[in-house]
Design a protein around this motif. Structure first.
Motif, PDB file in Angstrom:
ATOM      1  N   GLU A   1       0.863  -1.188   0.000  1.00  0.00           N
ATOM      2  CA  GLU A   1       0.000   0.000   0.000  1.00  0.00           C
ATOM      3  C   GLU A   1       0.894   1.230   0.000  1.00  0.00           C
ATOM      4  O   GLU A   1       1.862   1.296   0.768  1.00  0.00           O
ATOM      5  CB  GLU A   1      -0.864   0.025   1.262  1.00  0.00           C
ATOM      6  CG  GLU A   1      -1.810  -1.123   1.378  1.00  0.00           C
ATOM      7  CD  GLU A   1      -2.406  -1.204   2.778  1.00  0.00           C
ATOM      8  OE1 GLU A   1      -3.469  -0.581   2.990  1.00  0.00           O
ATOM      9  OE2 GLU A   1      -1.832  -1.878   3.641  1.00  0.00           O
ATOM     10  N   ALA A   2       0.544   2.216  -0.775  1.00  0.00           N
ATOM     11  CA  ALA A   2       1.408   3.381  -0.915  1.00  0.00           C
ATOM     12  C   ALA A   2       1.536   4.173   0.375  1.00  0.00           C
ATOM     13  O   ALA A   2       2.575   4.811   0.622  1.00  0.00           O
ATOM     14  CB  ALA A   2       0.898   4.283  -2.028  1.00  0.00           C
ATOM     15  N   TYR A   3       0.520   4.184   1.201  1.00  0.00           N
ATOM     16  CA  TYR A   3       0.589   5.007   2.408  1.00  0.00           C
ATOM     17  C   TYR A   3       1.398   4.334   3.517  1.00  0.00           C
ATOM     18  O   TYR A   3       1.722   4.945   4.521  1.00  0.00           O
ATOM     19  CB  TYR A   3      -0.814   5.369   2.896  1.00  0.00           C
ATOM     20  CG  TYR A   3      -1.583   4.256   3.537  1.00  0.00           C
ATOM     21  CD1 TYR A   3      -2.528   3.535   2.803  1.00  0.00           C
ATOM     22  CD2 TYR A   3      -1.410   3.916   4.873  1.00  0.00           C
ATOM     23  CE1 TYR A   3      -3.258   2.517   3.389  1.00  0.00           C
ATOM     24  CE2 TYR A   3      -2.133   2.901   5.471  1.00  0.00           C
ATOM     25  CZ  TYR A   3      -3.052   2.202   4.715  1.00  0.00           C
ATOM     26  OH  TYR A   3      -3.768   1.192   5.290  1.00  0.00           O
ATOM     27  N   LYS A   4       1.748   3.066   3.314  1.00  0.00           N
ATOM     28  CA  LYS A   4       2.565   2.368   4.316  1.00  0.00           C
ATOM     29  C   LYS A   4       4.036   2.546   3.977  1.00  0.00           C
ATOM     30  O   LYS A   4       4.480   2.166   2.895  1.00  0.00           O
ATOM     31  CB  LYS A   4       2.221   0.878   4.338  1.00  0.00           C
ATOM     32  CG  LYS A   4       0.993   0.537   5.148  1.00  0.00           C
ATOM     33  CD  LYS A   4       0.915  -0.951   5.387  1.00  0.00           C
ATOM     34  CE  LYS A   4      -0.247  -1.270   6.319  1.00  0.00           C
ATOM     35  NZ  LYS A   4      -0.435  -2.710   6.509  1.00  0.00           N
ATOM     36  N   GLN A   5       4.775   3.094   4.897  1.00  0.00           N
ATOM     37  CA  GLN A   5       6.202   3.302   4.649  1.00  0.00           C
ATOM     38  C   GLN A   5       6.990   2.010   4.799  1.00  0.00           C
ATOM     39  O   GLN A   5       8.049   1.846   4.191  1.00  0.00           O
ATOM     40  CB  GLN A   5       6.744   4.358   5.593  1.00  0.00           C
ATOM     41  CG  GLN A   5       6.157   5.736   5.325  1.00  0.00           C
ATOM     42  CD  GLN A   5       6.916   6.828   6.027  1.00  0.00           C
ATOM     43  OE1 GLN A   5       7.731   6.557   6.898  1.00  0.00           O
ATOM     44  NE2 GLN A   5       6.649   8.065   5.658  1.00  0.00           N
TER      45      GLN A   5
END
Lengths: 117, 115
Positions: free
Chosen positions: A52-56
């Motif tokens: 997921e893009a929002y997970k670093q």
């Protein structure tokens, strides 16, 4: 429109070694998902890993891990302890995460991975 | 592990003929897709289908193409009048949902050869 680029048409690795496959993408969206799919000679598309893009935090699945660099729009796949069964075509794919947005996967052209015994 | 099943695995058809490619998605999945891969090229999206209607289609998916879920289990792709350039591998995929972490499960594909 979103695009996915895999700059390595072919890669090879020795059995038990580590290999990294590159993927970059272009998007103006802030929310999205990224995937790596494996396509062995049987031609079936098999999900390897997703992010997921929002997970670093970089996703990991056993010997497979990614290096997700959101600012650089880069999503590389690392395969550790390569096995003969890892030989396949690997596709990087993008999907919008916008609510009500497109559900389609946008694929790169693929990287053919050869594993040498 | 549940699978998406596609039949036939290989179909040869004459140019101008109609073909129907069949798919049985995973039983509890609600979202269905067709993709195609021309030999040596990238996988391309054709169409998505949800709640018995097309939710999205690509420019490739013109009037020659149609999709149907005739009986609640099968999901079909029909090409009305095949062209040589329709020769490709066609993949069906299904998904339980569209939010993460739902992924897409792909079938093994149907290789369509138009002669």
């Amino acid at each position: 429109a979103q695009t996915v680029t895999q700059s390595q048409p072919e890669m090879s690795v020795q059995e038990a070694e580590t290999v990294t496959l590159s993927c970059t993408y272009d998007t103006s969206e802030s929310d999205y998902y990224l995937f790596w799919y494996k396509q062995p000679p049987s031609r079936q598309m098999i999900l390897v890993i997703r992010q997921e893009a929002y997970k670093q935090q970089n996703a990991t699945e056993n010997r497979f891990s990614v290096n997700f660099q959101k600012a650089a729009k880069s999503f590389s796949l690392k395969i550790s302890d390569s096995q003969l069964g890892d030989a396949a075509m690997y596709f990087c794919a993008y999907r919008s995460g916008i609510q009500g947005g497109s559900e389609k996967l946008v694929f790169g052209k693929g990287t053919k991975l050869t594993v040498n015994p | 592990e549940p699978e998406v099943t596609q039949t036939p695995s290989h179909q040869v058809t004459q140019m101008g003929q109609e073909v129907i490619l069949r798919c049985v998605p995973i039983s509890n999945h609600l979202y269905f897709y067709w993709y195609r891969q021309i030999l040596g090229q990238k996988v391309e999206f054709l169409v998505s289908f949800y709640n018995n209607e097309i939710s999205e289609k690509s420019e490739i998916f013109d009037d020659q193409f149609s999709v149907e879920r005739p009986d609640g289990s099968n999901f079909t792709l029909k090409i009305r009048s095949t062209k040589l350039e329709d020769s490709a591998m066609y993949f069906c995929a299904s998904s339980e949902g569209v939010d993460f972490p739902y992924g897409y499960t792909f079938g093994s594909g149907t290789r369509l050869t138009v002669v």
